[in-house]
Design a protein around this motif. Structure first.
Motif, short mmCIF file in Angstrom:
data_model
loop_
_atom_site.label_atom_id
_atom_site.label_comp_id
_atom_site.label_asym_id
_atom_site.label_seq_id
_atom_site.Cartn_x
_atom_site.Cartn_y
_atom_site.Cartn_z
N VAL A 17 0.87 -1.43 -0.02
CA VAL A 17 -0.24 0.05 0.05
C VAL A 17 0.86 0.73 0.10
N GLY A 18 2.69 1.11 -0.38
CA GLY A 18 3.15 2.45 -0.10
C GLY A 18 4.38 2.38 0.61
N SER A 37 0.00 6.17 4.05
CA SER A 37 1.11 6.07 3.55
C SER A 37 2.09 7.29 3.99
N SER A 38 2.54 7.42 4.79
CA SER A 38 3.46 8.80 5.16
C SER A 38 4.58 9.23 4.28
N ALA A 39 5.28 8.05 3.94
CA ALA A 39 6.19 8.45 3.17
C ALA A 39 6.05 8.94 1.64
N ARG A 56 -5.07 5.29 -5.23
CA ARG A 56 -3.94 5.89 -4.67
C ARG A 56 -4.84 7.26 -4.91
N VAL A 57 -5.11 7.98 -3.66
CA VAL A 57 -5.09 9.77 -3.53
C VAL A 57 -4.38 10.44 -2.82
N ARG A 58 -3.48 11.32 -3.85
CA ARG A 58 -2.82 11.93 -3.02
C ARG A 58 -3.51 13.22 -1.73
N VAL A 59 -2.62 12.88 -0.72
CA VAL A 59 -2.74 14.20 0.19
C VAL A 59 -2.18 15.16 0.56
N GLY A 60 -2.07 15.87 1.69
CA GLY A 60 -1.24 16.75 2.42
C GLY A 60 0.49 15.83 2.19
N ARG A 61 1.37 16.59 3.28
CA ARG A 61 2.00 16.46 3.89
C ARG A 61 2.33 14.94 4.32
N PHE A 62 2.79 13.78 4.49
CA PHE A 62 3.09 13.64 5.82
C PHE A 62 1.75 12.69 6.15
N PRO A 63 0.97 11.52 5.92
CA PRO A 63 -0.20 11.27 6.58
C PRO A 63 -0.25 10.80 7.65
N ILE A 64 -0.80 10.69 8.28
CA ILE A 64 -0.18 9.96 9.88
C ILE A 64 -1.36 9.03 10.62
N SER A 65 -3.16 9.29 9.98
CA SER A 65 -3.97 8.85 10.64
C SER A 65 -4.95 8.85 10.04
N THR A 78 -4.95 13.03 8.82
CA THR A 78 -4.63 14.22 9.05
C THR A 78 -3.12 13.83 8.47
N CYS A 79 -2.59 15.27 8.48
CA CYS A 79 -1.19 15.79 7.54
C CYS A 79 -0.08 16.34 8.60
N SER A 80 0.80 15.49 8.98
CA SER A 80 1.63 16.11 10.24
C SER A 80 1.93 17.31 9.76
N HIS A 81 3.30 17.06 8.32
CA HIS A 81 3.93 17.92 7.65
C HIS A 81 3.29 19.35 6.86
N SER A 82 2.37 18.84 6.47
CA SER A 82 1.32 20.39 5.75
C SER A 82 0.68 20.96 6.54
#
Length: 170
Positions: A17-18, A37-39, A56-65, A78-82
């Protein structure tokens, strides 16, 4: 992503899954799983029970939950880096809304009735308030209360209005 049986622990499937999958949520009807997938900055859509990545859906940077709405229409990530909360339509597997949050959004949950989204983050004393009732009825607003200034600041909006609200310490 590893799918295993709860009755005997046997493994039904292992799916790519990435890179660095951080969180998985399953739609209420059990037909799809969503993996942040955060990376890769993506959420993979896995069709169940076939265990096949269908999008696969592109979201913000570093999705974590991620969390699925009870009615299955949206997945929230939630995307922590963005510093964002991304709302994905499960009908089209596209991003329908991006809400900018500060400081760093981490965990997420959805009220069982789908009325509110709960977001946790680093402790800054600020509070995220999502949805609620206004003079014109339900609102789609998201605001951050800053106790140092004693004021609210808009931070985006929901894909659709919610009748109740949540307040989450950031």
């Amino acid at each position: 992503l590893t799918i295993s049986r709860t009755d005997d622990g046997s493994i039904d499937a292992q799916i790519d899954v990435g890179r660095r999958p951080r969180s998985v949520c399953v739609r209420a009807d059990g037909r799809f799983a969503y993996v942040a997938s955060s990376a890769d900055d993506t959420v993979s859509v896995v069709q169940l029970p076939d265990a096949v990545v269908v999008d696969r859906v592109r979201v913000g940077r570093f999705p974590i939950s991620c969390a699925s709405a009870p009615d299955g229409r949206f997945v929230y990530t939630t995307c922590s880096h963005s510093g964002t909360l991304t709302v994905i339509s499960t009908t089209t597997n596209t991003v329908v809304r991006t809400i900018y949050l500060e400081p760093v959004p981490r965990g997420i949950g959805v009220h069982p009735a789908g009325e509110s989204v709960f977001v946790s983050g680093s402790s800054s004393g600020r509070v995220l308030v999502v949805g609620g009732l206004g003079t014109a009825g339900t609102t789609a607003s998201a605001e951050v209360w800053d106790p140092t200034t004693g004021s609210f600041a808009p931070t985006g909006s929901l894909a659709e209005a919610r009748g109740e609200h949540t307040a989450t310490l950031l």
